[in-house]
Design a protein around this motif. Structure first.
Motif, mmCIF file in Angstrom:
data_model
loop_
_atom_site.group_PDB
_atom_site.id
_atom_site.type_symbol
_atom_site.label_atom_id
_atom_site.label_comp_id
_atom_site.label_asym_id
_atom_site.label_seq_id
_atom_site.Cartn_x
_atom_site.Cartn_y
_atom_site.Cartn_z
ATOM 1 N N SER A 30 0.823 -1.202 0.000
ATOM 2 C CA SER A 30 0.000 0.000 0.000
ATOM 3 C C SER A 30 0.855 1.250 0.000
ATOM 4 C CB SER A 30 -0.928 -0.003 1.226
ATOM 5 O OG SER A 30 -0.182 0.081 2.428
ATOM 6 N N LEU A 31 2.078 1.182 0.557
ATOM 7 C CA LEU A 31 2.968 2.337 0.562
ATOM 8 C C LEU A 31 3.514 2.607 -0.831
ATOM 9 C CD1 LEU A 31 4.670 4.507 2.009
ATOM 10 C CD2 LEU A 31 6.377 2.731 2.436
ATOM 11 N N TRP A 32 3.917 1.552 -1.524
ATOM 12 C CA TRP A 32 4.527 1.734 -2.841
ATOM 13 C C TRP A 32 3.462 1.765 -3.928
ATOM 14 C CZ3 TRP A 32 9.362 3.258 -3.326
ATOM 15 C CH2 TRP A 32 10.217 3.057 -2.249
ATOM 16 N N ASN A 33 2.602 2.758 -3.860
ATOM 17 C CA ASN A 33 1.608 2.941 -4.917
ATOM 18 C C ASN A 33 2.030 4.103 -5.811
ATOM 19 O OD1 ASN A 33 0.371 5.515 -3.911
ATOM 20 N ND2 ASN A 33 -0.185 4.208 -2.163
ATOM 21 N N ILE A 34 1.346 4.276 -6.924
ATOM 22 C CA ILE A 34 1.748 5.255 -7.928
ATOM 23 C C ILE A 34 1.714 6.682 -7.381
ATOM 24 C CG2 ILE A 34 -0.594 5.371 -8.850
ATOM 25 C CD1 ILE A 34 2.736 5.810 -10.785
ATOM 26 N N ALA A 35 0.740 6.976 -6.506
ATOM 27 C CA ALA A 35 0.651 8.332 -5.953
ATOM 28 C C ALA A 35 1.874 8.653 -5.096
ATOM 29 C CB ALA A 35 -0.633 8.479 -5.135
ATOM 30 N N ASN A 36 2.263 7.712 -4.241
ATOM 31 C CA ASN A 36 3.439 7.933 -3.393
ATOM 32 C C ASN A 36 4.725 7.978 -4.209
ATOM 33 O OD1 ASN A 36 1.921 8.080 -1.091
ATOM 34 N ND2 ASN A 36 2.329 5.990 -0.422
ATOM 35 N N ILE A 37 4.799 7.173 -5.263
ATOM 36 C CA ILE A 37 5.989 7.192 -6.115
ATOM 37 C C ILE A 37 6.147 8.554 -6.784
ATOM 38 C CG2 ILE A 37 6.995 6.243 -8.234
ATOM 39 C CD1 ILE A 37 5.846 3.522 -7.389
#
Length: 228
Positions: A30-37
């Protein structure tokens, strides 16, 4: 993202195999999603922008063009990461903290570089940065009473600031150099006006929150007195 639907974990609602190990894997995913990237890309672009901006003394048009490209990419990712996070339920604690930091970091880097190079008066940089820091601290000040939502004026302010700083980063001359002056003037006016509006909202929200807390305490005191 604060949780994962049962269907995403296999559709049964039963704990994933591995217990804590399975939960850790879900949290990591859940942390490594496109928004966070995209947010992390924007953070990485900040030092890259500064290096490009200050190459060869900071006045080479070619390097300034590359710096503008880095700034533009950062501003574009700012638009998309928040939209993706809200649309696809990708909101995480990391994103809530890192996204505003990335937004202010790239803007502060642009303003400070421009003022250090003599392209922008320091008072303009000071007004904008003071407003941004002050509003951020004020949001934390009233957060237990509620959240101050982003206003249409605030979004216009962000657009005006980004456009103005981007125009100053480029080595513009003639009418475009005159135009960027007025765009920056508009950005400063919107910065001040929206800042004052946020202060008003914060005061109203805090007063309302304190009144509700006093009412709740009075109700509890009355209930305790009735039980005696």
């Amino acid at each position: 993202m604060t949780g994962v639907p049962a269907s995403a974990a296999g559709g049964t609602g039963r704990p994933a195999p591995g217990g804590k190990l399975g939960a850790a894997a879900v949290n990591q995913a859940s942390l490594w999603n496109i928004a966070n990237i995209l947010t992390m890309v924007r953070l990485v672009l900040v030092p890259g922008f500064v290096v490009l901006m200050l190459q060869d003394g900071g006045y080479d048009p070619a390097w300034r063009a590359w710096a503008w490209a880095a700034f533009a990419v950062a501003m574009i990712t700012d638009i998309f990461d928040g939209h993706l996070a809200r649309t696809y339920n990708l909101v995480t604690d990391f994103g809530k903290i890192a996204d505003p930091i990335a937004d202010k970091a790239i803007m502060a880097a642009g303003l400070i570089c421009l003022s250090a190079l003599g392209d922008l008066p320091w008072w303009v940089t000071g007004v904008i940065l003071f407003r941004e820091l002050g509003i951020t601290l004020m949001r934390f000040w009233v957060i237990r009473h509620g959240v101050i939502p982003a206003s249409r004026g605030g979004k216009m302010k962000t657009l005006a600031q980004g456009t103005a700083v981007g125009m100053y980063v480029l080595a513009l001359t003639g009418p475009l150099a005159t135009l960027r002056f007025w765009v920056m003037a508009l950005a400063v006016v919107l910065t001040v006006l929206t800042g004052l509006d946020y202060v008003r909202q914060a005061i109203v929200l805090r007063r309302k929150g304190l009144a509700e807390e006093r009412a709740a305490r009075a109700a509890r005191t009355g209930a305790e007195g009735a039980d005696r």
